[in-house]
Scaffold this motif. Structure first.
Motif, PDB file in Angstrom:
ATOM      1  N   LYS A 363       0.671  -1.241  -0.065  1.00 21.17           N
ATOM      2  CA  LYS A 363      -0.018  -0.142   0.047  1.00 21.17           C
ATOM      3  C   LYS A 363       0.811   1.299   0.001  1.00 21.17           C
ATOM      4  CE  LYS A 363      -3.825   2.155   2.439  1.00 21.17           C
ATOM      5  NZ  LYS A 363      -4.831   2.013   3.689  1.00 21.17           N
ATOM      6  N   ASP A 364       1.990   1.097   0.550  1.00 19.59           N
ATOM      7  CA  ASP A 364       2.790   2.499   0.788  1.00 19.59           C
ATOM      8  C   ASP A 364       4.211   2.116   0.086  1.00 19.59           C
ATOM      9  OD1 ASP A 364       4.297   4.644   1.451  1.00 19.59           O
ATOM     10  OD2 ASP A 364       4.583   4.140   3.511  1.00 19.59           O
ATOM     11  N   GLN A 365       4.062   2.600  -0.926  1.00 22.76           N
ATOM     12  CA  GLN A 365       5.337   2.247  -1.871  1.00 22.76           C
ATOM     13  C   GLN A 365       6.848   3.100  -1.345  1.00 22.76           C
ATOM     14  OE1 GLN A 365       6.043   0.556  -5.089  1.00 22.76           O
ATOM     15  NE2 GLN A 365       4.127  -0.403  -4.206  1.00 22.76           N
ATOM     16  N   GLU A 366       6.620   3.946  -0.594  1.00 24.03           N
ATOM     17  CA  GLU A 366       7.713   4.849  -0.198  1.00 24.03           C
ATOM     18  C   GLU A 366       8.416   3.905   0.999  1.00 24.03           C
ATOM     19  OE1 GLU A 366       6.539   8.784   1.053  1.00 24.03           O
ATOM     20  OE2 GLU A 366       5.746   9.369  -0.939  1.00 24.03           O
ATOM     21  N   SER A 367       7.603   2.807   1.728  1.00 20.77           N
ATOM     22  CA  SER A 367       7.965   2.248   2.698  1.00 20.77           C
ATOM     23  C   SER A 367       9.508   1.532   2.229  1.00 20.77           C
ATOM     24  CB  SER A 367       7.101   1.554   3.451  1.00 20.77           C
ATOM     25  OG  SER A 367       6.520   0.474   2.614  1.00 20.77           O
ATOM     26  N   LEU A 368       9.269   1.087   0.979  1.00 16.99           N
ATOM     27  CA  LEU A 368      10.410   0.345   0.492  1.00 16.99           C
ATOM     28  C   LEU A 368      11.676   1.087   0.074  1.00 16.99           C
ATOM     29  CD1 LEU A 368       8.084  -1.699  -2.329  1.00 16.99           C
ATOM     30  CD2 LEU A 368       8.592  -2.414   0.004  1.00 16.99           C
ATOM     31  N   GLY A 369      11.636   2.229   0.193  1.00 14.92           N
ATOM     32  CA  GLY A 369      12.877   3.248  -0.063  1.00 14.92           C
ATOM     33  C   GLY A 369      13.261   3.141  -1.529  1.00 14.92           C
TER      34      GLY A 369
END
Length: 452
Positions: A363-369
């Motif tokens: 859901k949160d692509q930013e959490s993958l860095g």
């Protein structure tokens, strides 16, 4: 202490059987440890039987002390989870269905993003433009010439004009009947009908027209109605679009000048160099979103229900939440070559090698860095028991009359051979090499012996 979530085992089965039964085939469960536990329990049963344990009515039987490792009953949270390897990436590669013919004169770089209205390659130095939609571009879009007798844009047809009055207001059967004749009644060879100087055109209709017009409108072109009809107003807007693209302003959209995708795409790669023919599938694409693909054992996909929440351990050590998006319906033979994974299914078992594709999304692509791809571990929690008493599975003793017990250690924990007592216990969740235990005589911090 919380109430157990499941009935404690009282059927006399061994601890190894309960532990093995809680781990469906294909999961990475503590296999070697369970084999060792099974051997220990068999030995324990034999010892208990030899010592005459479990035959009386007392719950606190004492026998000569035996050696072994001493542990304490602890209060903790037990978690039964599935762990399976996956691959982080952007999903499967899909080729653009090109219809244009010619020579490739430009290709995009791999990893770049293409959005609506942008070119995905150039053929004969003309752009092939990406638009959004589910229908393929299967025909040219443009105005059609009206066939003989077909109604024109104003609703009149050739058949309607036949027999109409002449310029002086004559009607069929009246004054118009004299048309084409001289005053003397002889045929007038000089009077000829005025030819139609411009061929009439009629709109093209279809869902593909509406799909294209919605894209044209989204790109900022106006002056037409987004519907299933390709009219002269649509053609005028197309000419403006073609001018901006540097194309001849024909008002007709060639089938080879457009490709459709569901949204913005990531260019995955190219299979043909610049200068080669545009045959085949020279450009492939993927989703712009990162996801995890798993080849799960076909006999162990019960955990992978659509919408199931899982956690993904990334190569940098962080863990992020994710959701199962899809589970394949067709099994395929595994090409992993990991012989150890198939060993548990026995020799010649075809099911052990069959896998099903499972796709997991974030859901949160930013959490993958910044991580774009790499191996990951997916964890799914099947059961969790909080704040329960637990001991190593190897500490369980199978009692002769059925059920399990714990061997109490010396008060000082020295294991010097003093008489031992066996305390009957109920068992709950088996997980992580430990087991949930309960009973009137079991308490936190109690010292028990793990037989050797």
């Amino acid at each position: 202490m919380n109430e157990p979530e499941q009935q404690f085992a009282t059927d006399g089965s061994s601890a190894a059987e309960h532990e093995a039964g809680s781990a469906p085939g294909g999961r990475r469960r503590r296999g070697p440890a369970l084999v060792a536990v099974g051997i220990l329990l068999v030995a324990a049963v034999s010892t208990a039987g030899a010592l005459g344990l479990g035959g009386g009515d007392t719950d606190d039987a004492k026998v000569p002390g035996r050696g072994g490792r001493t542990v304490q009953v602890s209060r903790e949270t037990l978690t039964d989870q599935t762990e399976i390897d996956g691959q982080l990436g952007h999903g499967p590669e899909v080729p653009f269905p090109l219809k244009a013919e010619g020579t490739i004169t430009w290709l995009p770089a791999s990893g770049t993003t293409a959005r609506r209205g942008q070119q995905v390659l150039r053929i004969d130095d003309r752009p092939v433009v990406l638009l959004y939609g589910s229908l393929p571009m299967y025909r040219d879009l443009g105005l059609q010439e009206a066939a003989a007798g077909e109604t024109d844009a104003n609703g009149g047809g050739d058949g309607e004009r036949e027999g109409s009055g002449d310029a002086n207001g004559g009607t069929a059967g009246g004054g118009g009947a004299q048309a084409g004749k001289s005053r003397s009644g002889a045929p007038d060879t000089t009077a000829q009908p005025a030819p139609d100087a411009r061929p009439r055109s009629v709109p093209l209709h279809g869902m593909d027209v509406q799909q294209f017009e919605s894209n044209l409108s989204a790109l900022g072109y106006s002056g037409f109605t987004v519907d299933e009809s390709y009219t002269e107003l649509t053609a005028a807007a197309v000419k403006r679009w073609q001018k901006d693209l540097g194309l001849p302003q024909t008002g007709t959209v060639d089938a080879g000048s457009v490709v459709y995708a569901s949204g913005a795409v990531r260019i995955a790669g190219t299979t043909a160099p610049v200068g080669s023919g545009a045959a085949g599938n020279p450009v492939t694409y993927t989703s712009t979103s990162r996801m995890v693909t798993i080849n799960a054992p076909a006999n162990d996909t019960r955990w992978a229900g659509r919408g199931t929440t899982v956690s993904v351990d990334l190569p940098d050590g962080s863990s992020v939440p994710a959701t199962v998006a899809s589970v394949g319906k067709d099994a395929s033979a595994s090409n992993s070559g990991k012989e150890g994974e198939a060993a548990g299914a026995g020799e010649g078992s075809g099911e052990a090698a069959a896998t099903v594709a499972v796709v997991i999304v974030f859901k949160d692509q930013e959490s993958l860095g910044r991580l774009q791809s790499g191996p990951v571990t997916v964890r799914y929690v099947a059961k969790r028991r909080k704040d329960v008493l637990a001991v190593p599975v190897a500490a369980l003793i199978a009692l002769a009359e059925g059920g399990y017990g714990l061997e109490g250690a010396d008060e000082d924990g020295t294991g010097d051979g003093s008489p031992s007592r066996f305390v009957p216990v109920g068992t709950g969740l088996f997980a992580g090499g430990k087991v949930e235990v309960s009973g009137a005589q079991v308490r936190e911090g109690m010292k028990v012996r793990v037989p050797e």
